[in-house]
Scaffold this motif. Structure first.
Motif, PDB file in Angstrom:
ATOM      1  N   MET A   1      31.093  41.668  34.495  1.00  0.00           N
ATOM      2  CA  MET A   1      31.446  40.485  35.016  1.00  0.00           C
ATOM      3  C   MET A   1      31.581  40.261  36.507  1.00  0.00           C
ATOM      4  O   MET A   1      32.708  41.269  36.949  1.00  0.00           O
ATOM      5  CB  MET A   1      32.394  39.737  34.066  1.00  0.00           C
ATOM      6  N   LYS A   2      30.911  39.404  37.040  1.00  0.00           N
ATOM      7  CA  LYS A   2      31.162  39.227  38.519  1.00  0.00           C
ATOM      8  C   LYS A   2      32.591  38.735  39.005  1.00  0.00           C
ATOM      9  O   LYS A   2      33.176  38.153  37.866  1.00  0.00           O
ATOM     10  CB  LYS A   2      30.170  38.399  39.372  1.00  0.00           C
ATOM     11  N   PHE A   3      33.027  39.076  39.989  1.00  0.00           N
ATOM     12  CA  PHE A   3      34.598  38.388  40.446  1.00  0.00           C
ATOM     13  C   PHE A   3      34.504  36.995  40.170  1.00  0.00           C
ATOM     14  O   PHE A   3      35.572  36.617  39.722  1.00  0.00           O
ATOM     15  CB  PHE A   3      35.025  38.928  41.768  1.00  0.00           C
ATOM     16  N   SER A   4      33.624  36.412  40.793  1.00  0.00           N
ATOM     17  CA  SER A   4      33.716  34.987  40.852  1.00  0.00           C
ATOM     18  C   SER A   4      33.592  34.497  39.353  1.00  0.00           C
ATOM     19  O   SER A   4      34.260  33.248  38.896  1.00  0.00           O
ATOM     20  CB  SER A   4      32.578  34.177  41.637  1.00  0.00           C
ATOM     21  N   GLU A   5      32.938  35.032  38.390  1.00  0.00           N
ATOM     22  CA  GLU A   5      32.811  34.564  37.008  1.00  0.00           C
ATOM     23  C   GLU A   5      34.219  34.692  36.478  1.00  0.00           C
ATOM     24  O   GLU A   5      34.638  33.715  35.677  1.00  0.00           O
ATOM     25  CB  GLU A   5      32.017  35.429  36.289  1.00  0.00           C
ATOM     26  N   LEU A   6      34.841  35.685  36.761  1.00  0.00           N
ATOM     27  CA  LEU A   6      36.168  35.928  36.110  1.00  0.00           C
ATOM     28  C   LEU A   6      37.231  35.116  36.721  1.00  0.00           C
ATOM     29  O   LEU A   6      37.968  34.431  36.075  1.00  0.00           O
ATOM     30  CB  LEU A   6      36.590  37.511  36.504  1.00  0.00           C
ATOM     31  N   ALA A   7      37.074  34.698  38.240  1.00  0.00           N
ATOM     32  CA  ALA A   7      38.131  34.031  38.493  1.00  0.00           C
ATOM     33  C   ALA A   7      37.879  32.514  38.150  1.00  0.00           C
ATOM     34  O   ALA A   7      38.769  31.580  37.962  1.00  0.00           O
ATOM     35  CB  ALA A   7      37.732  33.713  40.176  1.00  0.00           C
ATOM     36  N   ASN A   8      36.628  32.127  38.135  1.00  0.00           N
ATOM     37  CA  ASN A   8      36.189  30.684  37.570  1.00  0.00           C
ATOM     38  C   ASN A   8      36.719  30.527  36.046  1.00  0.00           C
ATOM     39  O   ASN A   8      37.323  29.557  35.689  1.00  0.00           O
ATOM     40  CB  ASN A   8      34.807  30.272  37.860  1.00  0.00           C
ATOM     41  N   LYS A   9      36.663  31.387  35.253  1.00  0.00           N
ATOM     42  CA  LYS A   9      37.230  31.611  33.961  1.00  0.00           C
ATOM     43  C   LYS A   9      38.371  31.396  33.796  1.00  0.00           C
ATOM     44  O   LYS A   9      39.088  30.535  33.002  1.00  0.00           O
ATOM     45  CB  LYS A   9      36.591  32.732  33.251  1.00  0.00           C
ATOM     46  N   ILE A  10      39.243  32.089  34.579  1.00  0.00           N
ATOM     47  CA  ILE A  10      40.773  31.979  34.574  1.00  0.00           C
ATOM     48  C   ILE A  10      41.257  30.562  35.120  1.00  0.00           C
ATOM     49  O   ILE A  10      42.375  30.055  34.676  1.00  0.00           O
ATOM     50  CB  ILE A  10      41.392  33.062  35.440  1.00  0.00           C
ATOM     51  N   PHE A  11      40.561  30.392  36.155  1.00  0.00           N
ATOM     52  CA  PHE A  11      40.922  28.843  36.791  1.00  0.00           C
ATOM     53  C   PHE A  11      40.882  27.798  35.760  1.00  0.00           C
ATOM     54  O   PHE A  11      41.779  26.801  35.583  1.00  0.00           O
ATOM     55  CB  PHE A  11      40.201  28.467  38.002  1.00  0.00           C
ATOM     56  N   LEU A  12      39.815  27.676  34.862  1.00  0.00           N
ATOM     57  CA  LEU A  12      39.753  26.844  33.828  1.00  0.00           C
ATOM     58  C   LEU A  12      40.676  26.823  32.747  1.00  0.00           C
ATOM     59  O   LEU A  12      41.310  25.786  32.269  1.00  0.00           O
ATOM     60  CB  LEU A  12      38.325  26.915  33.145  1.00  0.00           C
ATOM     61  N   GLU A  13      41.000  28.249  32.319  1.00  0.00           N
ATOM     62  CA  GLU A  13      42.049  28.427  31.271  1.00  0.00           C
ATOM     63  C   GLU A  13      43.321  27.703  31.918  1.00  0.00           C
ATOM     64  O   GLU A  13      44.149  27.112  31.017  1.00  0.00           O
ATOM     65  CB  GLU A  13      42.282  29.905  31.307  1.00  0.00           C
ATOM     66  N   VAL A  14      43.751  27.897  32.951  1.00  0.00           N
ATOM     67  CA  VAL A  14      44.881  27.468  33.628  1.00  0.00           C
ATOM     68  C   VAL A  14      44.968  25.968  33.743  1.00  0.00           C
ATOM     69  O   VAL A  14      45.938  25.356  33.227  1.00  0.00           O
ATOM     70  CB  VAL A  14      45.251  27.807  35.102  1.00  0.00           C
ATOM     71  N   ILE A  15      44.038  25.413  34.166  1.00  0.00           N
ATOM     72  CA  ILE A  15      43.809  23.936  34.259  1.00  0.00           C
ATOM     73  C   ILE A  15      44.003  23.210  32.939  1.00  0.00           C
ATOM     74  O   ILE A  15      44.342  22.400  32.475  1.00  0.00           O
ATOM     75  CB  ILE A  15      42.547  23.450  35.119  1.00  0.00           C
ATOM     76  N   VAL A  16      43.174  23.595  31.821  1.00  0.00           N
ATOM     77  CA  VAL A  16      43.130  23.153  30.604  1.00  0.00           C
ATOM     78  C   VAL A  16      44.736  23.481  30.023  1.00  0.00           C
ATOM     79  O   VAL A  16      45.220  22.620  29.278  1.00  0.00           O
ATOM     80  CB  VAL A  16      42.310  23.914  29.642  1.00  0.00           C
ATOM     81  N   LYS A  17      45.326  24.601  30.315  1.00  0.00           N
ATOM     82  CA  LYS A  17      46.725  24.751  29.593  1.00  0.00           C
ATOM     83  C   LYS A  17      47.620  23.932  30.386  1.00  0.00           C
ATOM     84  O   LYS A  17      48.315  23.230  29.670  1.00  0.00           O
ATOM     85  CB  LYS A  17      47.022  26.350  30.071  1.00  0.00           C
ATOM     86  N   TYR A  18      47.540  23.580  31.610  1.00  0.00           N
ATOM     87  CA  TYR A  18      48.630  22.741  32.422  1.00  0.00           C
ATOM     88  C   TYR A  18      48.311  21.358  31.386  1.00  0.00           C
ATOM     89  O   TYR A  18      49.478  20.691  31.426  1.00  0.00           O
ATOM     90  CB  TYR A  18      48.242  22.585  33.726  1.00  0.00           C
ATOM     91  N   HIS A  19      47.209  20.782  31.216  1.00  0.00           N
ATOM     92  CA  HIS A  19      47.110  19.523  31.008  1.00  0.00           C
ATOM     93  C   HIS A  19      47.277  19.344  29.368  1.00  0.00           C
ATOM     94  O   HIS A  19      47.131  18.130  28.896  1.00  0.00           O
ATOM     95  CB  HIS A  19      45.613  19.228  31.273  1.00  0.00           C
ATOM     96  N   HIS A  20      47.555  20.328  28.647  1.00  0.00           N
ATOM     97  CA  HIS A  20      47.985  20.007  27.266  1.00  0.00           C
ATOM     98  C   HIS A  20      49.453  19.422  27.321  1.00  0.00           C
ATOM     99  O   HIS A  20      49.496  18.675  26.357  1.00  0.00           O
ATOM    100  CB  HIS A  20      48.426  21.827  26.611  1.00  0.00           C
ATOM    101  N   ILE A  21      50.120  19.853  28.473  1.00  0.00           N
ATOM    102  CA  ILE A  21      51.487  19.030  28.352  1.00  0.00           C
ATOM    103  C   ILE A  21      51.301  17.941  29.266  1.00  0.00           C
ATOM    104  O   ILE A  21      51.997  16.823  29.352  1.00  0.00           O
ATOM    105  CB  ILE A  21      52.691  19.853  28.804  1.00  0.00           C
ATOM    106  N   ASN A  22      50.650  18.456  30.530  1.00  0.00           N
ATOM    107  CA  ASN A  22      50.421  17.390  31.802  1.00  0.00           C
ATOM    108  C   ASN A  22      51.648  16.924  32.505  1.00  0.00           C
ATOM    109  O   ASN A  22      51.477  15.749  32.692  1.00  0.00           O
ATOM    110  CB  ASN A  22      49.475  16.103  31.212  1.00  0.00           C
ATOM    111  N   THR A  23      52.469  17.627  32.757  1.00  0.00           N
ATOM    112  CA  THR A  23      53.510  17.417  33.662  1.00  0.00           C
ATOM    113  C   THR A  23      53.960  18.553  34.511  1.00  0.00           C
ATOM    114  O   THR A  23      54.034  19.744  34.069  1.00  0.00           O
ATOM    115  CB  THR A  23      55.080  17.047  32.725  1.00  0.00           C
ATOM    116  N   VAL A  24      54.267  18.188  35.802  1.00  0.00           N
ATOM    117  CA  VAL A  24      54.702  18.987  36.698  1.00  0.00           C
ATOM    118  C   VAL A  24      55.954  20.027  36.325  1.00  0.00           C
ATOM    119  O   VAL A  24      56.055  21.056  36.981  1.00  0.00           O
ATOM    120  CB  VAL A  24      54.996  18.532  38.066  1.00  0.00           C
ATOM    121  N   ASP A  25      57.147  19.546  35.423  1.00  0.00           N
ATOM    122  CA  ASP A  25      57.973  20.352  35.353  1.00  0.00           C
ATOM    123  C   ASP A  25      57.961  21.275  34.121  1.00  0.00           C
ATOM    124  O   ASP A  25      58.994  21.611  33.698  1.00  0.00           O
ATOM    125  CB  ASP A  25      59.116  19.408  35.242  1.00  0.00           C
TER     126      ASP A  25
END
Length: 203
Positions: A1-25
């Motif tokens: 896997m290219k580095f960018s593929e890994l990075a983009n995969k992880i970034f999407l994981e993070v963003i989706v995870k954040y929006h499950h609760i969707n609060t800054v705290d």
């Protein structure tokens, strides 16, 4: 896997995870172990910082925000910016260690930015893609709004391909010795008690 593929995969994981609760705290938990998956650990943490700050920036633009709350939030944004810069340096340190034994070509050149600052832009771009897609598909928006946002989304997706390609090429060039890394540590002055005249008590 290219580095960018890994990075983009992880970034999407993070963003989706954040929006499950969707609060800054909400509490933060890194799904990648630092000892076994250091790069993934750093990328996950980096994008989480960016995601929380993205929503800080939304909140502080509320025209009806209480001034006291706005000042407190400004302090949180300042701290987040410091964390963001620190994480860029940690990621660059990872690459410096990875490529420390590469034989650099005599005619090797330096890039305009370090790999991790490219990663920083890629993380922010992941957030732009996610939120522009939300707007392009928002059911209660007008058709004109959705069409306009879809066109913007297409540009963002093209930009992500280009940036991902450029980062992968840079890392490949560093690995082959045709480019070399040179990292300048942060020299921010406004957070430093000795460099900011206001913080050191000067009128």
């Amino acid at each position: 896997m290219k580095f960018s593929e890994l990075a983009n995969k992880i970034f999407l994981e993070v963003i989706v995870k954040y929006h499950h609760i969707n609060t800054v705290d909400q509490p933060f938990e890194n799904k990648y172990d630092k000892d076994d998956h250091l790069l993934e650990h750093l990328l996950y943490r980096k994008c989480w910082i960016d995601t929380v700050q993205w929503h800080y920036e939304d909140i502080i633009r509320d025209p009806n925000i209480d001034p006291i709350a706005a000042l407190a939030l400004k302090r949180q944004i300042d701290a987040s910016n410091q964390d963001r810069t620190d994480m860029v340096e940690y990621i660059d340190s990872y690459f410096l260690e990875k490529y420390k034994n590469v034989t650099v070509d005599e005619n090797a050149t330096i890039n305009t930015e370090s790999p991790a600052w490219g990663v920083d832009r890629l993380s922010i771009l992941a957030l732009k893609v996610y939120h522009m897609n939300e707007e392009a598909t928002r059911a209660n928006a007008t058709e004109t709004h959705r069409t306009t946002c879809k066109k913007k989304l297409d540009i963002l997706l093209e930009q992500r391909v280009d940036l991902s390609t450029a980062i992968d090429q840079l890392l490949n060039d560093i690995e082959e010795g045709s480019k070399y890394m040179k990292v300048y540590k942060q020299m921010k002055m406004y957070n430093d008690d000795e460099l900011n005249p206001v913080l050191r008590g000067e009128k």
